[in-house]
Design a protein around this motif. Sequence first.
Motif, PDB file in Angstrom:
ATOM      1  N   SER A 254       0.946  -1.181   0.131  1.00 57.22           N
ATOM      2  CA  SER A 254       0.121   0.203  -0.012  1.00 57.22           C
ATOM      3  C   SER A 254       0.934   1.210   0.198  1.00 57.22           C
ATOM      4  N   ARG A 255       2.230   1.178   0.528  1.00 54.00           N
ATOM      5  CA  ARG A 255       2.985   2.321   0.380  1.00 54.00           C
ATOM      6  C   ARG A 255       2.424   3.194   1.687  1.00 54.00           C
ATOM      7  N   LEU A 256       1.765   2.819   2.453  1.00 55.40           N
ATOM      8  CA  LEU A 256       1.229   3.489   3.461  1.00 55.40           C
ATOM      9  C   LEU A 256       2.298   3.543   4.750  1.00 55.40           C
ATOM     10  N   ALA A 257       2.634   4.745   5.517  1.00 55.48           N
ATOM     11  CA  ALA A 257       3.577   4.732   6.543  1.00 55.48           C
ATOM     12  C   ALA A 257       3.041   3.754   7.610  1.00 55.48           C
ATOM     13  N   ALA A 258       4.058   3.071   8.413  1.00 52.93           N
ATOM     14  CA  ALA A 258       3.664   2.186   9.498  1.00 52.93           C
ATOM     15  C   ALA A 258       2.990   3.084  10.480  1.00 52.93           C
ATOM     16  N   SER A 259       3.475   4.266  10.604  1.00 47.11           N
ATOM     17  CA  SER A 259       2.648   4.884  11.869  1.00 47.11           C
ATOM     18  C   SER A 259       1.351   5.245  11.720  1.00 47.11           C
ATOM     19  N   ASP A 260       1.226   5.613  10.472  1.00 47.17           N
ATOM     20  CA  ASP A 260      -0.344   5.749  10.013  1.00 47.17           C
ATOM     21  C   ASP A 260      -1.235   4.643   9.984  1.00 47.17           C
ATOM     22  N   LEU A 261      -0.540   3.468   9.443  1.00 45.63           N
ATOM     23  CA  LEU A 261      -1.183   2.274   9.596  1.00 45.63           C
ATOM     24  C   LEU A 261      -1.793   2.080  10.997  1.00 45.63           C
ATOM     25  N   ASP A 262      -0.665   1.999  11.937  1.00 46.81           N
ATOM     26  CA  ASP A 262      -0.883   1.645  13.303  1.00 46.81           C
ATOM     27  C   ASP A 262      -2.244   2.491  13.830  1.00 46.81           C
ATOM     28  N   LEU A 263      -2.024   3.928  13.791  1.00 55.42           N
ATOM     29  CA  LEU A 263      -3.164   4.967  14.137  1.00 55.42           C
ATOM     30  C   LEU A 263      -4.401   4.482  13.510  1.00 55.42           C
ATOM     31  N   LEU A 264      -4.595   4.369  12.299  1.00 65.32           N
ATOM     32  CA  LEU A 264      -5.741   4.195  11.763  1.00 65.32           C
ATOM     33  C   LEU A 264      -6.308   2.962  11.909  1.00 65.32           C
ATOM     34  N   SER A 265      -5.734   1.967  12.196  1.00 62.88           N
ATOM     35  CA  SER A 265      -6.016   0.502  12.825  1.00 62.88           C
ATOM     36  C   SER A 265      -6.527   0.921  14.183  1.00 62.88           C
ATOM     37  N   LEU A 266      -5.821   1.421  14.887  1.00 66.33           N
ATOM     38  CA  LEU A 266      -6.419   1.690  16.402  1.00 66.33           C
ATOM     39  C   LEU A 266      -7.858   2.415  16.461  1.00 66.33           C
ATOM     40  N   PHE A 267      -8.180   3.245  15.533  1.00 67.70           N
ATOM     41  CA  PHE A 267      -9.363   3.845  15.389  1.00 67.70           C
ATOM     42  C   PHE A 267     -10.231   3.343  14.227  1.00 67.70           C
ATOM     43  N   ASP A 268      -9.896   2.088  14.040  1.00 63.04           N
ATOM     44  CA  ASP A 268     -11.072   1.201  13.143  1.00 63.04           C
ATOM     45  C   ASP A 268     -11.246   1.843  12.022  1.00 63.04           C
ATOM     46  N   ALA A 269     -10.294   2.202  11.095  1.00 60.19           N
ATOM     47  CA  ALA A 269     -10.383   2.882   9.930  1.00 60.19           C
ATOM     48  C   ALA A 269     -10.223   1.499   9.020  1.00 60.19           C
ATOM     49  N   PHE A 270      -9.978   0.325   9.424  1.00 59.28           N
ATOM     50  CA  PHE A 270      -9.916  -0.903   8.370  1.00 59.28           C
ATOM     51  C   PHE A 270     -10.821  -1.847   8.889  1.00 59.28           C
ATOM     52  N   GLU A 271     -11.083  -2.843   8.115  1.00 62.15           N
ATOM     53  CA  GLU A 271     -11.852  -3.892   8.632  1.00 62.15           C
ATOM     54  C   GLU A 271     -11.421  -4.711   9.781  1.00 62.15           C
ATOM     55  N   HIS A 272     -10.154  -4.918   9.889  1.00 61.63           N
ATOM     56  CA  HIS A 272      -9.609  -5.500  10.883  1.00 61.63           C
ATOM     57  C   HIS A 272      -8.661  -4.399  11.663  1.00 61.63           C
ATOM     58  N   ASP A 273      -8.585  -4.559  13.100  1.00 60.72           N
ATOM     59  CA  ASP A 273      -7.705  -3.547  13.810  1.00 60.72           C
ATOM     60  C   ASP A 273      -6.418  -3.898  13.838  1.00 60.72           C
ATOM     61  N   CYS A 274      -6.098  -5.396  13.382  1.00 66.52           N
ATOM     62  CA  CYS A 274      -4.660  -5.631  13.436  1.00 66.52           C
ATOM     63  C   CYS A 274      -4.470  -6.685  12.365  1.00 66.52           C
ATOM     64  N   GLU A 275      -3.321  -7.306  12.265  1.00 66.14           N
ATOM     65  CA  GLU A 275      -2.990  -8.312  11.404  1.00 66.14           C
ATOM     66  C   GLU A 275      -3.598  -9.606  11.981  1.00 66.14           C
ATOM     67  N   PRO A 276      -3.877 -10.606  11.167  1.00 65.80           N
ATOM     68  CA  PRO A 276      -3.916 -10.532   9.651  1.00 65.80           C
ATOM     69  C   PRO A 276      -5.071  -9.601   9.132  1.00 65.80           C
ATOM     70  N   TYR A 277      -4.662  -9.011   8.034  1.00 56.74           N
ATOM     71  CA  TYR A 277      -5.540  -7.996   7.488  1.00 56.74           C
ATOM     72  C   TYR A 277      -6.237  -8.616   6.382  1.00 56.74           C
ATOM     73  N   SER A 278      -7.235  -8.210   5.644  1.00 58.67           N
ATOM     74  CA  SER A 278      -7.984  -8.662   4.473  1.00 58.67           C
ATOM     75  C   SER A 278      -7.366  -7.921   3.402  1.00 58.67           C
ATOM     76  N   PHE A 279      -8.097  -8.527   2.412  1.00 56.13           N
ATOM     77  CA  PHE A 279      -7.668  -7.782   0.997  1.00 56.13           C
ATOM     78  C   PHE A 279      -8.638  -6.532   1.054  1.00 56.13           C
ATOM     79  N   ARG A 280      -9.536  -6.400   1.446  1.00 52.43           N
ATOM     80  CA  ARG A 280     -10.632  -5.298   1.584  1.00 52.43           C
ATOM     81  C   ARG A 280      -9.591  -4.231   2.398  1.00 52.43           C
ATOM     82  N   ASP A 281      -8.823  -4.604   3.349  1.00 51.67           N
ATOM     83  CA  ASP A 281      -8.117  -3.501   4.042  1.00 51.67           C
ATOM     84  C   ASP A 281      -6.903  -3.007   3.080  1.00 51.67           C
ATOM     85  N   LEU A 282      -6.355  -4.213   2.333  1.00 47.74           N
ATOM     86  CA  LEU A 282      -5.164  -3.589   1.578  1.00 47.74           C
ATOM     87  C   LEU A 282      -5.883  -2.341   0.581  1.00 47.74           C
TER      88      LEU A 282
END
Length: 364
Positions: free
Chosen positions: A104-132
């Motif tokens: 995705s080329r998303l920065a690691a810090s941005d991924l972690d913060l977005l995950s922490l506030f449920d901006a993805f389908e999963h909040d941590c790994e393993p992630y889904s194709f929709r998360d990608l």
Amino acid sequence: MTALAGSVFGTIGALAAFPLRLAAREVERQQGQLRRGVTRRTTHVVFGRLYLAQAGDAEIERRVAAERAAGRKLISENGFLRLLGLTKAPETSALSRQSLLDQSRLAASDLDLLSLFDAFEHDCEPYSFRDLILARKYAGLIAGGASWGAIARSVHRSGPVASLTAKSLNVGSQHGRADAIYLDGGQSELDGQLLFDLGSPDDDTLEELFADAEAAEEAEHHAQAAALYQRCLAIDPTDAIAAFNRANCLRASGHAAEAAHDYARAIKCDPGFVEAWFNLAGLMSDEGRDGSARRHLQKAIALDANYADAVFNLARLEFDAGNFAEARRNWARYLELDASSEWARMATKGIQFVDLQLARMSAG
């Protein structure tokens, strides 16, 4: 024995999707504990999505870094509800965090913060194709000038996060806000500032009252904060954190007797509340009640043997009382917990002084 047995959950920010009291009841059923805020005993920190409406990006980043550095496990709101079995987990997936970052080329810090506030389908790994797919969209938004916070404050307005995979997300606004995010050519703008309906200022809900009280305490409006915490306690008399915070505000505004009452109330609600024992000891010491202060510090240390501040204060109390051997023992213990700070240097000097005094006494 359940998987949560012995775990102590603390919350930062209110939950957007589930009442905290119901969550606390479920945690207790599974033999854990849930409290607002974070104490020394907290093992897991749940970041509620309403925290996004209370704090700016920099403050959130600072708090996340502090809790992570303290060794606590950080959990998103959805992750917490899944852990409790209150919501179903999304579809099974097998995409690792590193793979998501690479693709995705998303920065690691941005991924972690977005995950922490449920901006993805999963909040941590393993992630889904929709998360990608979402990660790639978010990376594009950030490249266009949006912050992770603007995204997190916006995405939940459109319904389930996974539904964004089929929509075009863009940065910009018809109203001149460069970091706003909108869908499909701007027909449906997702304004991060309007993500949460916080209700009217007079809406007497516990979550809003507690947030208002914390804000007043942070601004050092101690009398106002104490009054708000009292309203919280009127709704939930068992809230140890509200009692503790109110005691701190009362102490800061010079109401020592009332503060002592609320520290005791916090301890009654939660006998293992180490900070309440410690702060009550400090208050007793300020009042010249050294015997009571000593007992409270000893209780704090019995609950948490690694509570360095309590060990240091007990050493100083014993020294002032002329109990040199006990003072030395506690200062030596303090140096096992902290060997490099200014307090450690004071402890070292204390030990040297005690050794000199004991040598003189034995020589005499």
